[in-house]
Design a protein around this motif. Structure first.
Motif, PDB file in Angstrom:
ATOM      1  N   LEU A  19       0.823  -1.199   0.000  1.00  0.00           N
ATOM      2  CA  LEU A  19       0.000   0.000   0.000  1.00  0.00           C
ATOM      3  C   LEU A  19       0.865   1.259   0.000  1.00  0.00           C
ATOM      4  O   LEU A  19       0.627   2.193  -0.770  1.00  0.00           O
ATOM      5  CB  LEU A  19      -0.928   0.013   1.210  1.00  0.00           C
ATOM      6  CG  LEU A  19      -1.674   1.333   1.419  1.00  0.00           C
ATOM      7  CD1 LEU A  19      -2.711   1.538   0.330  1.00  0.00           C
ATOM      8  CD2 LEU A  19      -2.303   1.385   2.782  1.00  0.00           C
ATOM      9  N   LEU A  20       1.882   1.304   0.854  1.00  0.00           N
ATOM     10  CA  LEU A  20       2.740   2.484   0.929  1.00  0.00           C
ATOM     11  C   LEU A  20       3.464   2.741  -0.391  1.00  0.00           C
ATOM     12  O   LEU A  20       3.607   3.893  -0.816  1.00  0.00           O
ATOM     13  CB  LEU A  20       3.727   2.351   2.080  1.00  0.00           C
ATOM     14  CG  LEU A  20       3.087   2.447   3.471  1.00  0.00           C
ATOM     15  CD1 LEU A  20       4.095   2.080   4.550  1.00  0.00           C
ATOM     16  CD2 LEU A  20       2.506   3.832   3.706  1.00  0.00           C
ATOM     17  N   ARG A  21       3.886   1.672  -1.055  1.00  0.00           N
ATOM     18  CA  ARG A  21       4.526   1.846  -2.367  1.00  0.00           C
ATOM     19  C   ARG A  21       3.533   2.422  -3.373  1.00  0.00           C
ATOM     20  O   ARG A  21       3.880   3.289  -4.176  1.00  0.00           O
ATOM     21  CB  ARG A  21       5.104   0.523  -2.869  1.00  0.00           C
ATOM     22  CG  ARG A  21       6.396   0.120  -2.164  1.00  0.00           C
ATOM     23  CD  ARG A  21       7.092  -1.055  -2.846  1.00  0.00           C
ATOM     24  NE  ARG A  21       6.244  -2.230  -3.000  1.00  0.00           N
ATOM     25  CZ  ARG A  21       6.086  -3.190  -2.082  1.00  0.00           C
ATOM     26  NH1 ARG A  21       6.730  -3.123  -0.935  1.00  0.00           N
ATOM     27  NH2 ARG A  21       5.298  -4.214  -2.318  1.00  0.00           N
ATOM     28  N   GLN A  22       2.281   1.959  -3.319  1.00  0.00           N
ATOM     29  CA  GLN A  22       1.273   2.484  -4.248  1.00  0.00           C
ATOM     30  C   GLN A  22       0.916   3.929  -3.928  1.00  0.00           C
ATOM     31  O   GLN A  22       0.739   4.741  -4.837  1.00  0.00           O
ATOM     32  CB  GLN A  22       0.026   1.616  -4.230  1.00  0.00           C
ATOM     33  CG  GLN A  22       0.222   0.341  -5.023  1.00  0.00           C
ATOM     34  CD  GLN A  22      -1.096  -0.278  -5.396  1.00  0.00           C
ATOM     35  OE1 GLN A  22      -1.926  -0.525  -4.535  1.00  0.00           O
ATOM     36  NE2 GLN A  22      -1.283  -0.528  -6.671  1.00  0.00           N
ATOM     37  N   LEU A  23       0.804   4.260  -2.658  1.00  0.00           N
ATOM     38  CA  LEU A  23       0.541   5.648  -2.284  1.00  0.00           C
ATOM     39  C   LEU A  23       1.679   6.554  -2.752  1.00  0.00           C
ATOM     40  O   LEU A  23       1.437   7.645  -3.282  1.00  0.00           O
ATOM     41  CB  LEU A  23       0.353   5.769  -0.771  1.00  0.00           C
ATOM     42  CG  LEU A  23      -0.921   5.149  -0.198  1.00  0.00           C
ATOM     43  CD1 LEU A  23      -0.873   5.161   1.332  1.00  0.00           C
ATOM     44  CD2 LEU A  23      -2.153   5.867  -0.708  1.00  0.00           C
ATOM     45  N   VAL A  37      11.343  10.934  -1.843  1.00  0.00           N
ATOM     46  CA  VAL A  37      10.597  11.942  -1.092  1.00  0.00           C
ATOM     47  C   VAL A  37       9.128  11.513  -0.980  1.00  0.00           C
ATOM     48  O   VAL A  37       8.515  11.621   0.081  1.00  0.00           O
ATOM     49  CB  VAL A  37      10.719  13.330  -1.756  1.00  0.00           C
ATOM     50  CG1 VAL A  37       9.814  14.350  -1.073  1.00  0.00           C
ATOM     51  CG2 VAL A  37      12.165  13.789  -1.757  1.00  0.00           C
ATOM     52  N   ALA A  38       8.576  11.013  -2.071  1.00  0.00           N
ATOM     53  CA  ALA A  38       7.180  10.565  -2.078  1.00  0.00           C
ATOM     54  C   ALA A  38       6.965   9.407  -1.104  1.00  0.00           C
ATOM     55  O   ALA A  38       5.962   9.384  -0.382  1.00  0.00           O
ATOM     56  CB  ALA A  38       6.771  10.158  -3.490  1.00  0.00           C
ATOM     57  N   LEU A  39       7.895   8.469  -1.064  1.00  0.00           N
ATOM     58  CA  LEU A  39       7.768   7.344  -0.139  1.00  0.00           C
ATOM     59  C   LEU A  39       7.847   7.822   1.309  1.00  0.00           C
ATOM     60  O   LEU A  39       7.055   7.396   2.159  1.00  0.00           O
ATOM     61  CB  LEU A  39       8.835   6.284  -0.413  1.00  0.00           C
ATOM     62  CG  LEU A  39       8.757   5.038   0.461  1.00  0.00           C
ATOM     63  CD1 LEU A  39       7.404   4.331   0.313  1.00  0.00           C
ATOM     64  CD2 LEU A  39       9.890   4.082   0.122  1.00  0.00           C
ATOM     65  N   ARG A  40       8.755   8.732   1.591  1.00  0.00           N
ATOM     66  CA  ARG A  40       8.857   9.268   2.946  1.00  0.00           C
ATOM     67  C   ARG A  40       7.564   9.986   3.344  1.00  0.00           C
ATOM     68  O   ARG A  40       7.042   9.791   4.434  1.00  0.00           O
ATOM     69  CB  ARG A  40      10.057  10.204   3.078  1.00  0.00           C
ATOM     70  CG  ARG A  40      10.291  10.640   4.527  1.00  0.00           C
ATOM     71  CD  ARG A  40      11.459  11.593   4.690  1.00  0.00           C
ATOM     72  NE  ARG A  40      11.064  12.913   4.240  1.00  0.00           N
ATOM     73  CZ  ARG A  40      11.636  13.601   3.252  1.00  0.00           C
ATOM     74  NH1 ARG A  40      12.657  13.103   2.609  1.00  0.00           N
ATOM     75  NH2 ARG A  40      11.206  14.787   2.907  1.00  0.00           N
ATOM     76  N   LEU A  41       7.034  10.785   2.432  1.00  0.00           N
ATOM     77  CA  LEU A  41       5.783  11.512   2.698  1.00  0.00           C
ATOM     78  C   LEU A  41       4.625  10.538   2.923  1.00  0.00           C
ATOM     79  O   LEU A  41       3.843  10.700   3.862  1.00  0.00           O
ATOM     80  CB  LEU A  41       5.479  12.457   1.537  1.00  0.00           C
ATOM     81  CG  LEU A  41       4.216  13.291   1.649  1.00  0.00           C
ATOM     82  CD1 LEU A  41       4.283  14.212   2.849  1.00  0.00           C
ATOM     83  CD2 LEU A  41       4.015  14.096   0.371  1.00  0.00           C
ATOM     84  N   ARG A  45       2.610  10.333   6.500  1.00  0.00           N
ATOM     85  CA  ARG A  45       1.175  10.630   6.567  1.00  0.00           C
ATOM     86  C   ARG A  45       0.373   9.399   6.959  1.00  0.00           C
ATOM     87  O   ARG A  45      -0.591   9.494   7.710  1.00  0.00           O
ATOM     88  CB  ARG A  45       0.708  11.202   5.238  1.00  0.00           C
ATOM     89  CG  ARG A  45       1.285  12.617   5.033  1.00  0.00           C
ATOM     90  CD  ARG A  45       0.888  13.239   3.747  1.00  0.00           C
ATOM     91  NE  ARG A  45      -0.539  13.508   3.710  1.00  0.00           N
ATOM     92  CZ  ARG A  45      -1.187  13.855   2.596  1.00  0.00           C
ATOM     93  NH1 ARG A  45      -0.530  13.984   1.460  1.00  0.00           N
ATOM     94  NH2 ARG A  45      -2.478  14.077   2.628  1.00  0.00           N
ATOM     95  N   ALA A  46       0.780   8.230   6.473  1.00  0.00           N
ATOM     96  CA  ALA A  46       0.082   6.998   6.854  1.00  0.00           C
ATOM     97  C   ALA A  46       0.301   6.692   8.332  1.00  0.00           C
ATOM     98  O   ALA A  46      -0.618   6.277   9.039  1.00  0.00           O
ATOM     99  CB  ALA A  46       0.550   5.838   5.981  1.00  0.00           C
ATOM    100  N   THR A  47       1.518   6.902   8.813  1.00  0.00           N
ATOM    101  CA  THR A  47       1.821   6.671  10.229  1.00  0.00           C
ATOM    102  C   THR A  47       0.992   7.586  11.121  1.00  0.00           C
ATOM    103  O   THR A  47       0.560   7.195  12.200  1.00  0.00           O
ATOM    104  CB  THR A  47       3.323   6.897  10.496  1.00  0.00           C
ATOM    105  OG1 THR A  47       4.058   5.948   9.720  1.00  0.00           O
ATOM    106  CG2 THR A  47       3.668   6.718  11.962  1.00  0.00           C
TER     107      THR A  47
END
Length: 130
Positions: A19-23, A37-41, A45-47
């Motif tokens: 899910l995190l990779r898709q987000l 940067v997108a993965l960190r964001l 936000r998910a956390t």
């Protein structure tokens, strides 16, 4: 939203990572950010349990423990049926009342809630927005 349940507890480690990779991929496409940067964001936000990032059909959100018990909330637990855009909103019903009507709420209403469960994951990862 510090009382958010970890996604790996809700979904399992493999599905949470997927899910995190898709987000993150969506953030790269929509916002033209570097993938790292997108993965960190997405992870941050998910956390935090950000409803704008996470709200999707198949979820159940419960009133956060730190919310005033007298707060004007539509239900103690909300089942999400659909996510709509412009403005971001969700179609929800009372998760504890099978006969409850489906209502439309702005996603910001979920700030009083935390994500408790999320199924079926495959349907959610394939879209879920209208």
């Amino acid at each position: 939203m510090s009382d958010a349940l970890p996604l790996d507890v809700i979904l399992g480690p493999a599905e949470a990572a997927r899910l995190l990779r898709q987000l993150a991929a969506g953030i790269v496409r929509q916002d033209q950010l570097h993938p790292d940067v997108a993965l960190r964001l997405a992870c941050e936000r998910a956390t935090d349990g950000d409803p704008l990032m996470l709200a999707a059909p198949g979820q159940v959100w419960s009133v956060r423990p730190d919310v005033d018990p007298d707060a004007d909330v539509p239900a103690r637990r909300l089942a999400i049926h659909a996510r709509l855009t412009a403005p971001p909103r969700v179609l929800v019903s009372d998760a504890d009342d099978r006969d409850s009507e489906v209502d439309e709420l702005l996603i910001t209403a979920l700030d009083l809630y935390r994500l408790d469960s999320w199924k079926p994951i495959d349907a959610l990862l394939e879209g879920g927005t209208q």
